[in-house]
Write an enzyme that holds these catalytic residues in place. Structure first.
Site, mmCIF file in Angstrom:
data_model
loop_
_atom_site.group_PDB
_atom_site.id
_atom_site.type_symbol
_atom_site.label_atom_id
_atom_site.label_comp_id
_atom_site.label_asym_id
_atom_site.label_seq_id
_atom_site.Cartn_x
_atom_site.Cartn_y
_atom_site.Cartn_z
ATOM 1 N N HIS A 100 0.838 -1.200 0.000
ATOM 2 C CA HIS A 100 0.000 0.000 0.000
ATOM 3 C C HIS A 100 0.874 1.252 0.000
ATOM 4 O O HIS A 100 1.959 1.259 0.592
ATOM 5 C CB HIS A 100 -0.910 0.024 1.228
ATOM 6 N N GLU A 118 -1.333 -0.225 8.358
ATOM 7 C CA GLU A 118 -2.290 -1.096 9.024
ATOM 8 C C GLU A 118 -1.591 -1.920 10.096
ATOM 9 O O GLU A 118 -0.360 -1.909 10.206
ATOM 10 C CB GLU A 118 -2.957 -2.030 8.005
ATOM 11 N N HIS A 175 3.359 -7.647 1.887
ATOM 12 C CA HIS A 175 2.738 -8.486 2.905
ATOM 13 C C HIS A 175 1.619 -9.327 2.301
ATOM 14 O O HIS A 175 1.078 -9.011 1.241
ATOM 15 C CB HIS A 175 2.173 -7.630 4.043
ATOM 16 N N ARG A 195 -1.493 -5.021 -6.013
ATOM 17 C CA ARG A 195 -1.276 -6.463 -5.968
ATOM 18 C C ARG A 195 0.013 -6.793 -6.703
ATOM 19 O O ARG A 195 0.213 -6.389 -7.851
ATOM 20 C CB ARG A 195 -2.472 -7.189 -6.594
#
Length: 318
Positions: A100, A118, A175, A195
């Site tokens: 991200h 996150e 991740h 992705r």
């Protein structure tokens, strides 16, 4: 306006890697056997939570943020959009390897308010479950070369996880959550995902999912950086509070309630997820049930509240 918790109804997202544990473990009425995500505290336009009680019952959290700033002490913050998003994810299969962007890249390239840092609290994990977390490349050139050559086993770092583990995932981190893991994720309110690798999977039409390698290469941190936080503990009455992260975008704690405690609300607002057990919360003489799978916000203006019961909670704030 609210002298009580704001209880929220989850919004479900079906995913190719999803399963049924949001039903079997949390009792949610999921839409299918491939339900991957419950957005349990969300004001994101792709899935805003519905308010279940009080004057705004039936409205969503996005509307509440935009039209009732007093609930969040919004005048004291610099957030245009509601800043956080809490999810439960059921990885019935491996999630794609992804990354991200940070805030500045998200604003410049995607026109969005937030990038995505996150963190994950592991709610359950099958034996020998693992995540992909980071990479082995020392330089950007080396990373890009390994990506282009498909040397994923050499590039990606794999880490075993178990129930109760906590993983902080800053923007720029490669991740993936592995098969057999259920997590509670606290994140910036962003739905931007690049992705990188999807194990060459196809859908029922024989199509592979889109990859975003060019942008992923631009935003991935090289070399990988691991961030750890000390798990400081304090005990208040019958409540043990363990700090999991205090970072730029959010703070997250694990609360273990074993009896009764009185707490003052000293934040603009608190996000609370009951992950085990049963509790009751009392505000100004009015008592509400908060059982496993319940999610709520304690809004600004509540001065103190009482918690009773036997329960585990994940609590977050900005």
């Amino acid at each position: 306006m609210y002298k009580e918790p704001i209880f929220l109804k989850p919004v479900f997202q079906e995913r190719i890697w999803g399963g049924q544990k949001l039903w079997t473990q949390y009792g949610y009425q999921i839409p299918s056997e491939q339900t991957g995500e419950a957005w349990v505290i969300s004001a994101h336009p792709n899935g805003p939570s519905i308010i279940q009680n009080g004057p705004l019952q039936g409205h969503n959290l996005k509307d509440a943020w935009e039209n009732h700033a007093e609930l969040f002490n919004k005048s004291s913050s610099n957030h245009d959009a509601y800043p956080l998003l809490v999810k439960i994810l059921d990885a019935n299969d491996d999630l794609s390897v992804q990354v991200h962007p940070d805030d500045s890249y998200a604003r410049e390239m995607e026109g969005e308010s937030y990038g995505k840092t996150e963190c994950w609290y592991v709610l359950s994990a099958e034996e020998d479950s693992e995540i992909i977390f980071g990479h082995h490349a020392k330089t950007r050139e080396q990373m890009e070369q390994m990506m282009d050559q498909g040397k994923w086993n050499d590039l990606l770092q794999r880490v075993k996880v178990k129930q109760g583990d906590f993983i902080y995932v800053p923007s720029g981190t490669l991740h993936a959550i592995g098969k057999g893991i259920v997590i509670l994720e606290t994140q910036q309110s962003s739905d931007i995902t690049y992705r990188v690798y999807d194990y060459d999977r196809t859908d029922d039409q024989g199509n592979t999912r889109e990859l975003h390698l060019d942008r992923a290469k631009q935003v991935t941190t090289v070399p990988h950086k691991h961030v750890d936080f000390s798990r400081d503990k304090r005990v208040v009455d019958d409540l043990t509070i363990t700090s999991l992260a205090e970072a730029e975008y959010f703070a997250v704690s694990h609360w273990h309630l074993n009896g009764r405690t009185m707490q003052k609300l000293d934040k603009d607002f608190l996000q609370v997820s009951v992950i085990e057990g049963n509790a009751e919360i009392t505000v100004e003489g009015k008592t509400f049930e908060a059982n496993k799978g319940t999610h709520f916000i304690l809004p600004y203006g509540i001065e103190e509240y009482e918690l009773t019961g036997e329960a585990e909670l994940i609590v977050s704030w900005t």
